[in-house]
Design an enzyme around this catalytic site. Structure first.
Site: not given
Ligand code: AMP
Length: 274
Positions: A28, A34, A144, A181, A183
């Site tokens: 989130g 995302h 990502g 980027l 969170s």
């Molecule tokens: P998270 O919410 O941080 O667990 O991320 C969820 C998904 O979004 C994961 O697969 C991350 O690798 C991907 N993600 C987070 N930040 C980025 C970004 N800046 N560029 C690409 N993918 C991202």
């Protein structure tokens, strides 16, 4: 868009789905990174499920579980506008039972770099991803490259457990100054944000060295360390092949250069695939 807060609601919402399901798991506080995953998944699948779940088992004692940004309303709007079919936002009770069996990260790949700094983190991450892939019955799941080691381990898990789901890597999305980027960027003050740019700058410096023909991992690491002087603490600089084995020399098309560093109270990671 259906918002499903329980397993039953999720199963009910996808009852009757005929085609392929794409799936994007997140914690989130959705941002452009995302959204890129969501848009790619939208374009490649008949149905699209996104999950928002701050998974407690992947946080270590003393980490930021309690203050991790939670923005349900904004996340729902973003998903709705992006054409998500089901937004799965379960409670912890829905996802875990007491004394359950667990998936363990591999002893080498799961305990180097982020796994060494955050021991047990990848066990919890793999546990929840396994559950989510199974319950969504996704044909494709999108991750990502920003979390390169996570992506590597999930791909390995899919292979090891013969999961009928294709793991799709997606490019890192950055802001206009180069900051990847995340969170967790929400924790950064203006000055910290400026200093956080040294992570991507160090990777750019590394790329320039490679492009000018210097493939020596030690020399690249030393240059990066200089650029990272703006951070408060460097956790690691690593140059590995695509299987996360340390290498002394950059191999074009088979190298990832990674960095983890603290800026103030915030731990940041970034990487570049060469
Ligand atoms: P998270 O919410 O941080 O667990 O991320 C969820 C998904 O979004 C994961 O697969 C991350 O690798 C991907 N993600 C987070 N930040 C980025 C970004 N800046 N560029 C690409 N993918 C991202």
């Amino acid at each position: 868009m259906v918002i499903a807060r329980s397993i039953e609601a999720l199963l009910e919402a996808k009852k009757g789905y005929g085609g392929e399901i794409g799936f994007v798991p997140t914690m989130g506080a959705l941002h452009g990174g995302h959204l890129a995953l969501i848009q790619t998944a939208r374009s490649q699948n008949d149905h699209l499920v996104v999950s928002v779940f701050v998974n407690p088992t992947q946080f270590l004692e003393g980490e930021d579980l309690d203050c991790y940004p939670r923005r349900e309303e904004a996340d729902s709007k973003i998903c709705e506008l992006a054409g998500v079919d089901i937004l799965f936002m379960p409670t912890t009770d829905q996802m875990y039972e007491k004394d359950e069996l667990t998936i363990g990260a591999p002893l080498r790949g799961g305990y180097i770099l982020d796994g060494a700094k955050r021991p047990g983190h990848f066990d919890g991450m793999l546990q929840i991803v396994m559950k989510l892939l199974n319950v969504t019955t996704a044909s494709r799941a999108y991750f990502g490259k920003k979390d390169a080691q996570q992506l590597f381990l999930i791909s390995q898990m899919a292979r090891t457990y013969f999961l009928p789901c294709q793991i799709i890597p997606c490019e890192i999305v950055r802001d206009n100054l180069g900051l990847a980027l995340s969170s967790r960027n929400a924790y950064l003050s203006v000055d910290e944000k400026r200093r956080a740019l040294s992570l991507s700058r160090s990777l750019k410096r590394a790329t320039r060295m490679v492009m000018s023909g210097n493939l020596n991992a030690k020399e690249i690491t030393e240059e990066m360390r200089d650029v990272l002087a703006d951070t408060d603490k460097i956790e690691y600089i690593a140059i590995v092949d695509r299987n996360f084995k340390s290498i002394g020399e950059v191999k074009i098309a088979d190298t990832i250069i990674l960095v983890a560093a603290w800026v103030g109270q915030t731990r940041l990671i970034d990487n570049i695939w060469i």
